[in-house]
Write a protein that holds these residues in place. Sequence first.
Motif, mmCIF file in Angstrom:
data_model
loop_
_atom_site.group_PDB
_atom_site.id
_atom_site.type_symbol
_atom_site.label_atom_id
_atom_site.label_comp_id
_atom_site.label_asym_id
_atom_site.label_seq_id
_atom_site.Cartn_x
_atom_site.Cartn_y
_atom_site.Cartn_z
ATOM 1 N N GLY A 342 0.795 -1.224 0.000
ATOM 2 C CA GLY A 342 0.000 0.000 0.000
ATOM 3 C C GLY A 342 0.823 1.267 0.000
ATOM 4 O O GLY A 342 0.290 2.364 0.174
ATOM 5 N N ILE A 343 2.159 1.127 -0.196
ATOM 6 C CA ILE A 343 3.057 2.277 -0.148
ATOM 7 C C ILE A 343 3.471 2.687 -1.551
ATOM 8 O O ILE A 343 4.073 1.893 -2.284
ATOM 9 N N THR A 344 3.151 3.901 -1.939
ATOM 10 C CA THR A 344 3.590 4.479 -3.205
ATOM 11 C C THR A 344 4.022 5.916 -2.940
ATOM 12 O O THR A 344 3.238 6.722 -2.436
ATOM 13 N N LEU A 345 5.277 6.236 -3.265
ATOM 14 C CA LEU A 345 5.780 7.578 -3.008
ATOM 15 C C LEU A 345 5.494 8.519 -4.165
ATOM 16 O O LEU A 345 5.480 8.114 -5.329
ATOM 17 N N ASP A 346 5.305 9.786 -3.827
ATOM 18 C CA ASP A 346 5.276 10.881 -4.786
ATOM 19 C C ASP A 346 6.712 11.398 -4.881
ATOM 20 O O ASP A 346 7.237 11.962 -3.918
ATOM 21 N N ALA A 347 7.365 11.207 -6.026
ATOM 22 C CA ALA A 347 8.790 11.520 -6.159
ATOM 23 C C ALA A 347 9.076 12.987 -5.883
ATOM 24 O O ALA A 347 10.082 13.323 -5.229
ATOM 25 N N THR A 348 8.211 13.868 -6.355
ATOM 26 C CA THR A 348 8.430 15.299 -6.140
ATOM 27 C C THR A 348 8.298 15.657 -4.667
ATOM 28 O O THR A 348 9.135 16.368 -4.098
ATOM 29 N N ALA A 349 7.249 15.159 -4.027
ATOM 30 C CA ALA A 349 7.049 15.437 -2.603
ATOM 31 C C ALA A 349 8.193 14.860 -1.779
ATOM 32 O O ALA A 349 8.658 15.485 -0.820
ATOM 33 N N ASN A 350 8.671 13.681 -2.160
ATOM 34 C CA ASN A 350 9.785 13.077 -1.432
ATOM 35 C C ASN A 350 11.045 13.912 -1.577
ATOM 36 O O ASN A 350 11.777 14.135 -0.606
ATOM 37 N N ALA A 351 11.334 14.381 -2.777
ATOM 38 C CA ALA A 351 12.521 15.209 -3.004
ATOM 39 C C ALA A 351 12.477 16.484 -2.185
ATOM 40 O O ALA A 351 13.521 17.011 -1.780
ATOM 41 N N GLN A 352 11.267 16.986 -1.905
ATOM 42 C CA GLN A 352 11.097 18.220 -1.134
ATOM 43 C C GLN A 352 10.947 17.963 0.358
ATOM 44 O O GLN A 352 10.803 18.915 1.142
ATOM 45 N N ALA A 353 10.993 16.683 0.750
ATOM 46 C CA ALA A 353 10.768 16.312 2.157
ATOM 47 C C ALA A 353 9.471 16.924 2.670
ATOM 48 O O ALA A 353 9.411 17.485 3.770
#
Length: 385
Positions: A342-353
């Motif tokens: 159930g875990i899927t990251l948003d790459a942009t949000a992750n890069a921005q912490a």
Amino acid sequence: MSRILTLNSGSSSIKFSVYAAGDAPARMAEGQVDRLGSDAAALTLKWQGTRTTAQIGQVDHRGGLQAILDALRPVLAGAEVAGVGHRIVHGGPRFDAPALLDDDTLTYLEGFEAFAPLHQPHNLAAVRGARLAFPAAVQLGCFDTAFHRGHPWVNDTFALPRSFYDEGVRRYGFHGLSYAYIAGELARLDPGAAQGRTVVAHLGNGASMCALHDGKSVDSTMGFSALEGLAMGTRCGQLDPGVMLYLLQQRGMTPEAVSDLLYKQSGLKGLSGLSNDMRELEAADTEAAREAIAYFVSRIRRELGAMAAVLGGLDTVVFTGGIGENSAQVRAQACAGMDWLGITLDATANAQAAHVISTGPVTVRVIPTDEELVIARAVNARIDG
């Protein structure tokens, strides 16, 4: 107005903060002494919007504490220090809440120095120094193990004869002050999620993970000592006990040499042959550095699955600690291919912490931790009471 001082002594550093006591403690100043024991020890102080760093030479923890007290004279400016709160790594089976640090309690806590040799002796040395410096102040111990004292028995024991459990050879769990803060922040940010199934990854030079249900600890990757579980900056993490027997019996290593190996020469430092600092490893981009990071991440992924099994599912994942808060690479690799969970990251949000870095049904958050505030709140409640 009364002041609260917090002290957080590590193996080579002392973090400190000064708070104004009141309805809610308000941080006035903070800083740390780091690289204790080397000839490059330095004291950093943040106060009144400025940050200053001064070299203090080759000093031990006692000298570091004295340097802190000297630096805080203008901050305290004659105000009464009503309470000093201490992070103490090991509270043993007795303590599930903060406790006053009287002579009997200190004697009890000395019995756990062998369980946490990098931290406990320095924690208690800071208590003794603070008692001398502020004899009228409340001295309160806040224990990293206390948050985990409600674990089910099966999550606290080893498969050894029961007499060992009775004498204290059991799983204690650590980083409890950080987990307590994250549980409180999650309740503030999303009360519904806080009542659910959460895994918190406290990733730093020391690293562990904790399974929470309804804000309470159910299981932790750290156990009898702060060596177990995830690989860390210089600590090995999970290790087959047979390796210990081999080192002692076949290699003829002394217990002291084994301790130095497992606590100070292993983890990211040992695997990379370069550094225990994730920032340096990410920048180096050598094969050994990449392999060290890959192992670090592999253990996070393995424990994430295990914690989800313990909880019977997963609603929220929180990354915290120096690496957890700052390394987008580690967060991305830890969560890659975890859609099945159930875990899927948003790459942009992750890069921005960003506060929330996920798009899947499991919410993944980045929440900075604040162990000192947990300590200050406990002291504030005690002196108000």
